[in-house]
Enzyme design. Structure first.
Site, PDB file in Angstrom:
ATOM      1  N   PRO A  97       0.799  -1.234   0.000  1.00 35.86           N
ATOM      2  CA  PRO A  97       0.000   0.000   0.000  1.00 35.86           C
ATOM      3  C   PRO A  97       0.830   1.283   0.000  1.00 35.86           C
ATOM      4  O   PRO A  97       0.555   2.209  -0.761  1.00 35.86           O
ATOM      5  CB  PRO A  97      -0.801  -0.117   1.296  1.00 35.86           C
ATOM      6  N   LYS A  98       1.847   1.349   0.839  1.00 38.01           N
ATOM      7  CA  LYS A  98       2.633   2.580   0.938  1.00 38.01           C
ATOM      8  C   LYS A  98       3.448   2.829  -0.327  1.00 38.01           C
ATOM      9  O   LYS A  98       3.473   3.931  -0.867  1.00 38.01           O
ATOM     10  CB  LYS A  98       3.546   2.509   2.170  1.00 38.01           C
ATOM     11  N   VAL A  99       4.128   1.781  -0.794  1.00 41.86           N
ATOM     12  CA  VAL A  99       4.949   1.922  -1.995  1.00 41.86           C
ATOM     13  C   VAL A  99       4.078   2.223  -3.210  1.00 41.86           C
ATOM     14  O   VAL A  99       4.424   3.066  -4.044  1.00 41.86           O
ATOM     15  CB  VAL A  99       5.794   0.654  -2.213  1.00 41.86           C
TER      16      VAL A  99
ATOM     17  N   ASP B 182       1.300   3.894  -3.284  1.00 44.97           N
ATOM     18  CA  ASP B 182       0.907   5.295  -3.252  1.00 44.97           C
ATOM     19  C   ASP B 182       2.067   6.233  -3.581  1.00 44.97           C
ATOM     20  O   ASP B 182       1.878   7.280  -4.179  1.00 44.97           O
ATOM     21  CB  ASP B 182       0.280   5.641  -1.895  1.00 44.97           C
ATOM     22  N   CYS B 183       3.278   5.855  -3.180  1.00 46.20           N
ATOM     23  CA  CYS B 183       4.446   6.647  -3.579  1.00 46.20           C
ATOM     24  C   CYS B 183       4.608   6.646  -5.095  1.00 46.20           C
ATOM     25  O   CYS B 183       4.854   7.683  -5.711  1.00 46.20           O
ATOM     26  CB  CYS B 183       5.720   6.093  -2.937  1.00 46.20           C
TER      27      CYS B 183
END
Length: 309
Positions: free
Chosen positions: A234-236, A238-239
DNA sequence: ACCCAGGAGTTTG
DNA sequence: CAAACTCATGGG
């Protein structure tokens, strides 16, 4: 070439640690990087002037596409005053003080952004920026400019063909290496257990998934596609969506953003997922910029240190 | 020596 | 579904 700009802090944007790419090479107050302009590699220097950005190309490329590329990378067309008033409406006007002029530092190459973001997971900023540099030095094309070496980021097909590790390089890493030393495997670039992720993602992007198609997808569809790639959570995702494809609805939630949000809303105790949902609802297309300003403000105000542990 | 880093993948409850 | 455990590896 001068590009008129308002509310743009080049240095702050360069040093804000956005995961799209390592910061450009700083030379005497200016920043240099190799860009691809209309298919032609071109070293470019940018320097902050008074209400202008001075752009010097060091090979013969047409002006218009160069200008468009620079405007894209630093998001110069974005009406940042809209962000300022938005932040004030949301009770986040503190963040403007410490981040005024900070803009998105968008990827010059989406594939570089994808690999760079995968390498950033559970890794210090210093380490992943060095890893990306090592990958470029290992398998990118070298362009000399006045004795300075600049490298392109390798293509998906090239990286897909790179060995994950070789005994030879693991031994040579112990020795002092010359500046132009080229590793022959991914592990030696310091990517650790992410080597197979990088290789498989490169293979998929060279054989199955056309990166240019992601540009045309909306945020949600593109996110689902990216989450299929190994090493992309999820974090990567969105980056990559924010810095690689300018999907400004993206609100990357890392440990720091989570701590900041829980500090801002002490009665909530958000999970990472809840923060993403909250950001989508509250910030909409401003979410990416809100995240950028929140993080930078926390860093500059000393809040980050306070929230450690 | 020990611990952590701007998380993700896998296994377990 | 959520919590727990593991994953290389450079740097404090």
């Amino acid at each position: 070439m001068d590009i008129p700009v308002r509310e743009f802090d080049l240095e702050l944007t360069q040093e804000s640690g956005q995961t799209s790419q390592p910061p450009w090479k700083r030379v005497d107050g200016a920043f240099r990087e190799l860009l691809i302009i209309g298919g032609v590699p071109c070293p470019v220097e940018v320097r902050a002037g008074d209400e202008v950005l001075r752009v010097n190309p060091y090979s013969d490329v047409p002006r218009k596409p160069l200008k468009k590329k620079i405007e894209y990378i630093f998001d110069l067309k974005f009406e940042i005053e809209d962000l300022y008033s938005f932040l004030e409406d949301k009770g986040l006007s503190d963040t403007i003080q410490s981040s005024r002029g900070l803009r998105l530092f968008l990827a010059k190459d989406p594939f570089e952004c994808i690999i760079s973001s995968i390498a950033s997971a559970n890794c210090s900023i210093k380490r992943w920026t060095r890893a990306v540099d090592d990958i470029k030095r290992g398998w990118g094309d070298c362009h000399l400019f006045r004795g300075e070496r600049f490298y392109t980021f390798p293509s998906p097909a090239t990286l897909a063909g790179v060995e994950e590790e070789s005994l030879e390089d693991l031994q040579r890493r112990e020795d002092k290496l010359p500046d132009d030393f080229r590793f022959t495997d991914l592990r030696s670039c310091g990517v650790g257990y992410r080597a197979p992720y990088i290789r498989e993602t490169s293979r998929i992007l060279s054989e199955e998934l056309d990166i240019s198609k992601i540009h045309r997808m909306d945020y949600q569809d593109a996110r689902e596609v990216l989450l299929e790639l190994p090493g992309v959570g999820p974090k990567v995702a969105d980056c990559i969506l924010l810095y690689g494809f300018r999907k400004t609805e993206a609100f990357p939630v890392d440990v720091w953003v989570r701590r900041i949000m829980n500090h801002l809303y002490p009665d909530r105790n958000f999970s990472a997922r809840e923060i993403a949902e909250f950001a989508a609802r509250e910030y909409g297309e401003m979410a990416g910029y809100v995240q950028l300003y929140l993080f930078n403000h926390a860093r500059r105000s000393g809040l980050l240190e306070k929230l450690r542990g």
